[in-house]
Design an enzyme around this catalytic site. Structure first.
Site, PDB file in Angstrom:
ATOM      1  N   LYS A   1     -14.041  13.458   2.697  1.00 35.25           N
ATOM      2  CA  LYS A   1     -13.757  14.760   2.063  1.00 35.25           C
ATOM      3  C   LYS A   1     -14.409  14.809   0.686  1.00 35.25           C
ATOM      4  CE  LYS A   1     -10.751  13.754  -1.376  1.00 35.25           C
ATOM      5  NZ  LYS A   1     -10.618  13.579  -2.629  1.00 35.25           N
TER       6      LYS A   1
ATOM      7  N   MET B   1     -13.645   9.849  -1.931  1.00 32.59           N
ATOM      8  CA  MET B   1     -13.952  10.644  -0.737  1.00 32.59           C
ATOM      9  C   MET B   1     -12.909  10.450   0.366  1.00 32.59           C
ATOM     10  SD  MET B   1     -18.031  10.850  -0.268  1.00 32.59           S
ATOM     11  CE  MET B   1     -18.500   9.189  -0.650  1.00 32.59           C
ATOM     12  N   ALA B   2     -11.773   9.848   0.031  1.00 32.93           N
ATOM     13  CA  ALA B   2     -10.635   9.696   0.952  1.00 32.93           C
ATOM     14  C   ALA B   2     -10.968   8.888   2.203  1.00 32.93           C
ATOM     15  CB  ALA B   2     -10.060  11.067   1.347  1.00 32.93           C
ATOM     16  N   GLY B   3     -11.860   7.923   2.072  1.00 31.88           N
ATOM     17  CA  GLY B   3     -12.230   7.105   3.237  1.00 31.88           C
ATOM     18  C   GLY B   3     -11.022   6.432   3.877  1.00 31.88           C
ATOM     19  N   GLY B   4     -10.199   5.753   3.075  1.00 30.39           N
ATOM     20  CA  GLY B   4      -9.022   5.045   3.605  1.00 30.39           C
ATOM     21  C   GLY B   4      -8.015   6.018   4.199  1.00 30.39           C
TER      22      GLY B   4
ATOM     23  N   SER C   1      -8.670   8.963   5.398  1.00 25.53           N
ATOM     24  CA  SER C   1      -9.248   9.564   6.591  1.00 25.53           C
ATOM     25  C   SER C   1      -9.146   8.604   7.782  1.00 25.53           C
ATOM     26  CB  SER C   1     -10.702   9.928   6.301  1.00 25.53           C
ATOM     27  OG  SER C   1     -11.182  10.767   7.307  1.00 25.53           O
TER      28      SER C   1
ATOM     29  N   ASP D   1      -3.379  12.076   0.355  1.00 22.81           N
ATOM     30  CA  ASP D   1      -4.527  12.768   0.951  1.00 22.81           C
ATOM     31  C   ASP D   1      -4.494  12.748   2.484  1.00 22.81           C
ATOM     32  OD1 ASP D   1      -5.784  13.578  -1.341  1.00 22.81           O
ATOM     33  OD2 ASP D   1      -7.195  11.891  -1.421  1.00 22.81           O
TER      34      ASP D   1
HETATM   35  O1  C5P Z   1      -0.394   8.930  -2.570  1.00 23.58           O
HETATM   36  P1  C5P Z   1      -1.364   7.842  -2.901  1.00 23.58           P
HETATM   37  O2  C5P Z   1      -0.803   6.477  -2.628  1.00 23.58           O
HETATM   38  O3  C5P Z   1      -2.703   8.028  -2.273  1.00 23.58           O
HETATM   39  O4  C5P Z   1      -1.617   7.929  -4.478  1.00 23.58           O
HETATM   40  C1  C5P Z   1      -2.274   6.913  -5.180  1.00 23.58           C
HETATM   41  C2  C5P Z   1      -1.953   7.046  -6.649  1.00 23.58           C
HETATM   42  O5  C5P Z   1      -2.484   8.259  -7.173  1.00 23.58           O
HETATM   43  C3  C5P Z   1      -0.471   7.123  -6.963  1.00 23.58           C
HETATM   44  O6  C5P Z   1       0.087   5.844  -7.129  1.00 23.58           O
HETATM   45  C4  C5P Z   1      -0.438   7.901  -8.252  1.00 23.58           C
HETATM   46  O7  C5P Z   1      -0.755   7.061  -9.334  1.00 23.58           O
HETATM   47  C5  C5P Z   1      -1.601   8.846  -8.088  1.00 23.58           C
HETATM   48  N1  C5P Z   1      -1.234  10.203  -7.592  1.00 23.58           N
HETATM   49  C6  C5P Z   1      -0.497  11.057  -8.398  1.00 23.58           C
HETATM   50  N2  C5P Z   1      -0.198  12.320  -7.958  1.00 23.58           N
HETATM   51  C7  C5P Z   1      -0.626  12.737  -6.751  1.00 23.58           C
HETATM   52  C8  C5P Z   1      -1.389  11.890  -5.906  1.00 23.58           C
HETATM   53  C9  C5P Z   1      -1.676  10.630  -6.367  1.00 23.58           C
HETATM   54  O8  C5P Z   1      -0.102  10.701  -9.514  1.00 23.58           O
HETATM   55  N3  C5P Z   1      -0.334  13.986  -6.353  1.00 23.58           N
END
Ligand code: C5P
Length: 286
Positions: free
Chosen positions: A11, A101-104, A106, A138
């Protein structure tokens, strides 16, 4: 279960705005997301070993339950009461890793779709996206794909008119940027420039590719450490000099991409950037 293979598309963020910090420690976001053809191939099958194994063409990726792809399988099996013991996930990676790019995410979304098929679960995309929320912010978007407005943590999705088909050149510099660190940095500043998300939505409704490209903006670019900011800006300028209609960093970076309405210009931008950045690719929007 028969082996199932799914494409996991990368993405790009056409816009990324951070509206504030939430009580749960996450941030309230507003982003326009776009899928591109650049993809990983994700295959699931039943194997011989105990637990879940993740194999990949990149040996530094985690092979156990900490891999998002494995996490997605566990969350879905928990939700439907299925057994994940002996599941094998093969990732054929092409999307740059830790790139914005959200590879993981995706790959995780592709596992959800593949298991839904393989185990004949009959779940809707929306139901899979709800499971994906527990895997990463994501992942719900990656389950759906296309052109979408993502709000909340990233899980509140609205389908938008598709971006007119165009070429994208994506360039990932070799440094990586910590996502939590960038969020901490943005918490410490007053955001002066924000994307014109409404204007972006109007441009998409009008099918105005140049209008979309002109409005691409990511608030994280303003809080990058200085050397990284200079590299990102240099890539943007190269993309524009070679005819990109607009260029922007994706997610928390460091990938910078440009949109092009003509293939020769996109090819020349790719060739110019590839000399300095090995992870430079040309792709198309979906
Ligand atoms: O949800 P995910 O594990 O992909 O998020 C990774 C990190 O990105 C979170 O630990 C946080 O620090 C940050 N994040 C955030 N707010 C979001 C999405 C991600 O603070 N809406």
């Amino acid at each position: 279960m028969a082996a199932m293979t799914e494409l996991a598309h990368a993405k790009l963020n056409l816009t990324l705005d951070v509206l504030g910090r939430r009580e749960d420690g996450y941030h309230e976001l507003r982003m326009v997301m776009q899928s591109v053809a650049l993809s990983d191939l994700v295959t699931i099958r039943t194997g011989e070993e105990e637990g879940i194994r993740v194999r990949s063409n990149l040996e530094f990726l985690p092979a156990g339950p900490e891999n998002l792809a494995a996490k997605a399988a566990v969350r879905l099996c928990e939700a439907v009461g299925a057994d994940w013991n002996g599941l094998e996930i093969a990732l054929d990676k092409h999307i740059p890793v830790c790139a914005g790019m959200a590879g993981g995410s995706s790959d995780a979304a592709a596992v959800l779709r593949a298991l839904n098929e393989g185990l004949s679960l009959g779940l809707s995309r929306e139901a899979l996206a709800r499971v994906g929320e527990k895997v990463g912010s994501d992942v719900p978007y990656c389950v759906m794909g296309g052109t979408m407005l993502a709000e909340g943590r990233g899980e509140r999705l609205r389908a938008l008119p598709a971006l007119p088909l165009c070429h994208a050149v994506v360039c990932k510099p070799s440094f990586s940027i910590s996502t939590p660190e960038l969020f901490r940095r943005i918490d410490g500043v007053r955001i002066l420039h924000r994307p014109d998300t409404r204007g972006m939505l109007r441009a998409l409704e009008a099918g105005d590719l140049a209008g979309v490209a002109r409005r691409m903006y990511n608030v994280f670019e303003d809080v990058l450490p200085r050397p990284q900011a200079a590299a990102v800006d240099g890539i943007r300028q190269t993309l524009i000099a070679h005819g990109a209609l607009g260029a922007c960093m994706s997610g928390t970076g460091p990938t910078v991409f440009g949109l092009f309405d003509a293939l020769p210009a996109a090819l020349s931008a790719r060739d110019a950037l590839r000399a300095a950045y090995a992870e430079t690719y040309i792709t198309v929007t979906l």
